[in-house]
Write a protein that holds these residues in place. Structure first.
Motif, short mmCIF file in Angstrom:
data_model
loop_
_atom_site.label_atom_id
_atom_site.label_comp_id
_atom_site.label_asym_id
_atom_site.label_seq_id
_atom_site.Cartn_x
_atom_site.Cartn_y
_atom_site.Cartn_z
N TRP A 124 -11.59 -45.76 -16.51
CA TRP A 124 -12.68 -46.18 -17.13
C TRP A 124 -13.30 -45.58 -18.17
CZ3 TRP A 124 -18.15 -46.81 -14.56
CH2 TRP A 124 -18.94 -47.63 -15.18
N THR A 138 -14.98 -53.87 -17.46
CA THR A 138 -16.22 -53.84 -16.95
C THR A 138 -16.25 -53.44 -15.66
OG1 THR A 138 -16.26 -56.25 -16.31
CG2 THR A 138 -16.97 -55.81 -18.61
N LYS A 140 -17.46 -55.39 -13.07
CA LYS A 140 -16.92 -56.38 -12.10
C LYS A 140 -15.61 -56.53 -12.06
CE LYS A 140 -17.69 -61.16 -11.76
NZ LYS A 140 -18.37 -62.56 -12.18
#
Length: 448
Positions: A124, A138, A140
């Motif tokens: 990330w 994201t 989620k």
């Protein structure tokens, strides 16, 4: 005119259609970019060289982890590769994520239940650093990828902890940066795009090997590029290597480059030799190439699925060079780069990389293709005394890189490697390895 009710669509919004840029505009932008950075080439090379020296990971510190073991590393890298391929991230994003994981594990104690969390958070962070904003996964999506083993707040806390541990510095001379330096100076040939893919595959294979963590990324990229050129049977990589080496030697020739104005300036960095060039450079490259070839025979299914068009080409190359592969010494992985290899094995690796074929004189970009028409002459190993019987060398694929037997696991590791399936399929379908065209869907089903 009848009235019809408007219904609101439920669920998440649909992703907008991806618009591909105009190829002509992209080419013009790349050309203008090359012109813009031409005056800053030396500054960029100096920066990458400094980063390469400062971003080497300590294997000994990772060995001290109480729960994290080296046999867990392939499982994590396979998982990161699948996420990386799912979101279509940039190649340097994966290499940066692996470096962040290694540097964090060399400075902090990581528990087994948090190992996947560290890997996903590192990917990330790397996506934020290298990729476009629209492609960054994201929170989620990360939670779904980990099957809700961690919540969104846990990823945010881990991100803050990783950045504070690394002192908010995640810069790294990745293998992709070194490959771009090599391919930027190489001549344009029809197979250059395929060479880049095979070299990138070898670079990703190197991230699985513990012994290559402390090797300079520039040398690994050079070895991967030479292997890719040998697989594609083109001498362009060797010509570029010797031209760069000759340029490096001429750059540091005191009689040729003496200038009083340059006395107080930093010495020039000649790409792709970011870590310098010496008499032992070719020897180190040959050993790294040996490790990469052995590692390909044990590579995971995730890598084979990602490079489904390039893996059969490399396997054919290994089949044709089986005589050289059988002479590779069977050493422990931790001492593979530090140990000396026999002279005949070293000469055969140089022949395999086509490094022995540049004997004719060349000027600028004129390639002596006539010097490459003769096949390389491989040296036979020295004969053993008749009193001691000859033994068959151990197979490189007899023990998989994912072996868990030494850690007391119940499941046994299969003896055959993924490459054996390519070899067996090639024996059943002779036209597979004779034809150099990409595999069709029917043949691919047989191989997989």
């Amino acid at each position: 005119m009848s009235w019809s009710p408007q219904y609101n669509r439920l669920g998440p919004p649909k992703a907008p259609k991806r618009r591909y840029p105009n190829p002509i505009l992209t080419q013009l932008e790349c050309e203008h970019h090359e012109v813009a950075i031409r005056d800053y080439t030396q500054e960029i090379n100096h920066h990458l060289s400094d980063l390469e020296r400062s971003s080497i990971v300590s294997m000994e510190m990772i060995d001290l982890q109480p729960e994290i073991k080296w046999y867990m590393r392939p499982y994590l890298l396979d998982f990161l590769l699948e996420i990386h391929q799912t979101f279509k991230l940039e190649p340097q994003t994966y290499f940066l994520a692996v470096n962040i994981v290694d540097k964090y594990c060399s400075k902090r104690v990581v528990f087994k239940r948090h190992y996947q969390l560290v890997g996903c958070t590192a990917l990330w962070l790397a996506a934020k650093y290298e990729d476009k904003k629209s492609r960054v996964p994201t929170l989620k999506e990360l939670v779904i990828m980990c099957r809700e083993a961690y919540d969104a707040e846990t990823f945010v806390q881990m991100e803050r902890h990783i950045l504070s541990t690394l002192e908010w510095s995640v810069s790294h001379t990745s293998l992709e940066d070194c490959l771009q330096l090599i391919h930027r100076d190489m001549m344009d040939i029809p197979t250059k795009h395929e060479i880049e893919k095979i070299a990138r595959m070898f670079c990703e294979i190197s991230t699985y090997k513990r012994c290559l963590l402390q090797a300079p990324p520039s040398l690994i990229a050079i070895a991967a590029n030479l292997l890719a050129c040998s697989v594609m049977d083109t001498p362009i990589g060797v010509v570029h290597f010797y031209q760069a080496a000759e340029k490096y030697v001429n750059e540091f020739d005191d009689d040729a480059t003496f200038d009083e104005d340059l006395e107080n300036q930093l010495p020039a960095v000649v790409s792709p030799f970011l870590s310098g060039y010496s008499e032992d450079t070719i020897y180190e490259i040959s050993k790294i190439s040996m490790v990469l070839l052995l590692a390909f025979q044990e590579c995971s299914q995730s890598l084979l699925n990602k490079y489904v068009d390039q893996a059969p080409t490399v396997s054919r190359f290994i089949m044709h060079k089986a005589f050289v592969m059988e002479q590779f010494p069977s050493l422990e992985e931790s001492t593979l780069l530090g140990a000396d290899i026999p002279d005949h094995v070293h000469q055969n690796i140089l022949s395999l990389l086509l490094l022995h074929l540049i004997s004719a004189d060349y000027d600028n970009n004129e390639v002596p293709f006539t010097a490459f028409e003769q096949p390389p002459q491989f040296m036979a190993p020295p004969q053993m005394p008749q009193s001691s019987p000859l033994t068959t060398p151990p197979s490189a694929s007899s023990m998989s890189v994912f072996s868990e037997r030494e850690y007391g696991m119940i499941h046994d590791t299969p003896i055959s490697s993924p490459v054996d399936r390519y070899v067996q399929a090639g024996k059943r379908k002779r036209n597979w390895y004779v034809d150099d065209s990409p595999l069709n869907s029917k043949d691919r089903g047989v191989l997989m």
